[in-house]
Scaffold this motif. Structure first.
Motif, mmCIF file in Angstrom:
data_model
loop_
_atom_site.group_PDB
_atom_site.id
_atom_site.type_symbol
_atom_site.label_atom_id
_atom_site.label_comp_id
_atom_site.label_asym_id
_atom_site.label_seq_id
_atom_site.Cartn_x
_atom_site.Cartn_y
_atom_site.Cartn_z
ATOM 1 N N VAL A 42 0.871 -1.177 0.000
ATOM 2 C CA VAL A 42 0.000 0.000 0.000
ATOM 3 C C VAL A 42 0.906 1.225 0.000
ATOM 4 O O VAL A 42 1.809 1.335 0.829
ATOM 5 N N LEU A 45 -2.070 5.777 0.414
ATOM 6 C CA LEU A 45 -3.515 5.570 0.277
ATOM 7 C C LEU A 45 -4.281 6.698 0.955
ATOM 8 O O LEU A 45 -4.048 7.016 2.120
ATOM 9 N N ASN A 46 -5.184 7.303 0.200
ATOM 10 C CA ASN A 46 -6.057 8.355 0.715
ATOM 11 C C ASN A 46 -7.490 7.998 0.369
ATOM 12 O O ASN A 46 -7.781 7.622 -0.768
ATOM 13 N N SER A 82 0.608 4.053 4.166
ATOM 14 C CA SER A 82 1.535 3.216 3.408
ATOM 15 C C SER A 82 1.889 2.014 4.259
ATOM 16 O O SER A 82 2.048 2.130 5.482
ATOM 17 N N THR A 107 -11.049 -0.959 2.370
ATOM 18 C CA THR A 107 -10.428 -0.459 1.142
ATOM 19 C C THR A 107 -9.554 -1.531 0.517
ATOM 20 O O THR A 107 -9.592 -1.740 -0.699
ATOM 21 N N THR A 119 -10.947 7.426 -3.718
ATOM 22 C CA THR A 119 -9.763 6.724 -3.239
ATOM 23 C C THR A 119 -8.604 7.030 -4.170
ATOM 24 O O THR A 119 -8.738 6.917 -5.391
ATOM 25 N N THR A 120 -7.466 7.414 -3.600
ATOM 26 C CA THR A 120 -6.250 7.634 -4.375
ATOM 27 C C THR A 120 -5.115 6.870 -3.714
ATOM 28 O O THR A 120 -5.208 6.471 -2.552
ATOM 29 N N GLY A 121 -4.047 6.662 -4.447
ATOM 30 C CA GLY A 121 -2.914 5.902 -3.950
ATOM 31 C C GLY A 121 -2.853 4.561 -4.659
ATOM 32 O O GLY A 121 -3.662 4.273 -5.542
ATOM 33 N N ASP A 122 -1.889 3.766 -4.290
ATOM 34 C CA ASP A 122 -1.687 2.472 -4.941
ATOM 35 C C ASP A 122 -1.816 1.335 -3.946
ATOM 36 O O ASP A 122 -1.239 1.382 -2.855
ATOM 37 N N ILE A 123 -2.567 0.297 -4.355
ATOM 38 C CA ILE A 123 -2.653 -0.954 -3.607
ATOM 39 C C ILE A 123 -2.344 -2.058 -4.601
ATOM 40 O O ILE A 123 -3.003 -2.155 -5.639
ATOM 41 N N SER A 129 -2.768 -4.619 -9.416
ATOM 42 C CA SER A 129 -3.744 -3.775 -8.722
ATOM 43 C C SER A 129 -5.125 -4.432 -8.648
ATOM 44 O O SER A 129 -6.027 -3.905 -8.008
#
Length: 192
Positions: A42, A45-46, A82, A107, A119-123, A129
């Motif tokens: 992660v 992440l927002n 993160s 999330t 939702t923003t950021g990377d998972i 993804s």
């Protein structure tokens, strides 16, 4: 049949297609270790939600202000989260009430699907993804267990509700027994 388990196939669905000897072998091989390892990463992440009035209340508020345009009022649910959770590790998410623990889990498991949520950021799960690229499960914290049932009765109840209809009573009982042994619940069960 064992290949189905090792490749992430659904043993309960594929087991009803085999003969009874294969079914017994598959059920006896049931293990939580029979899934591929997963690394979860992660990064920043927002999660924000639009809490501004909507519908009739938004129209009424705009009429009172005599403005037709409005800036959305946004509240941060998660901000800058993160984490790296390598396979084979145990990760504890600890925090006070309202700190976002359940929001992180929802999330990560893609259970949040609200139109007013951003939702923003990377998972990533093993570099992808897409959550569908891995085999996963998530038990909600509100999972209700009947307090009047024993451990064995609770597992039987869950097996009756979750295993597909072609599963016989004997197969269900074998699954229950294997879960009891796998989770080391033998001491909590009578007549195991």
């Amino acid at each position: 049949m064992t290949e189905d388990l090792e490749s992430g196939g659904d043993a309960a669905i594929s087991s009803h297609e085999a003969n009874s000897g294969d079914v017994e072998e598959t059920v006896n091989d049931l293990s939580f270790r029979a899934v591929d390892p997963v690394n979860v990463h992660v990064k920043d992440l927002n999660v924000d939600i639009d809490v501004s009035p909507s519908g009739l209340s938004a129209f009424t508020a705009a009429f009172r202000r005599k403005k037709s345009t409005r800036e959305p009022e946004v509240k941060a649910i998660l901000k800058g989260v993160s984490a790296y959770m390598p396979s084979g590790s145990l990760t504890a998410i600890i925090g006070s009430s309202g700190s976002g623990k359940t929001s992180v889990l929802n999330t990560l498991s893609k259970r949040i699907a609200v139109g007013r949520l951003r939702t923003t950021g990377d998972i990533t799960y093993n570099g992808s993804s897409q959550l569908s690229s891995i085999r996963s499960a998530y038990v909600m914290q509100q999972d209700v267990l009947l307090p009047t049932l024993t451990v064995r009765e609770t597992l039987r109840y869950a097996a009756e509700l979750r295993l597909p209809p072609p599963t016989s009573t004997e197969e269900r009982e074998t699954v229950v027994q294997n879960v009891i042994l796998e989770l080391s619940l033998k001491e909590w069960c009578v007549n195991v």
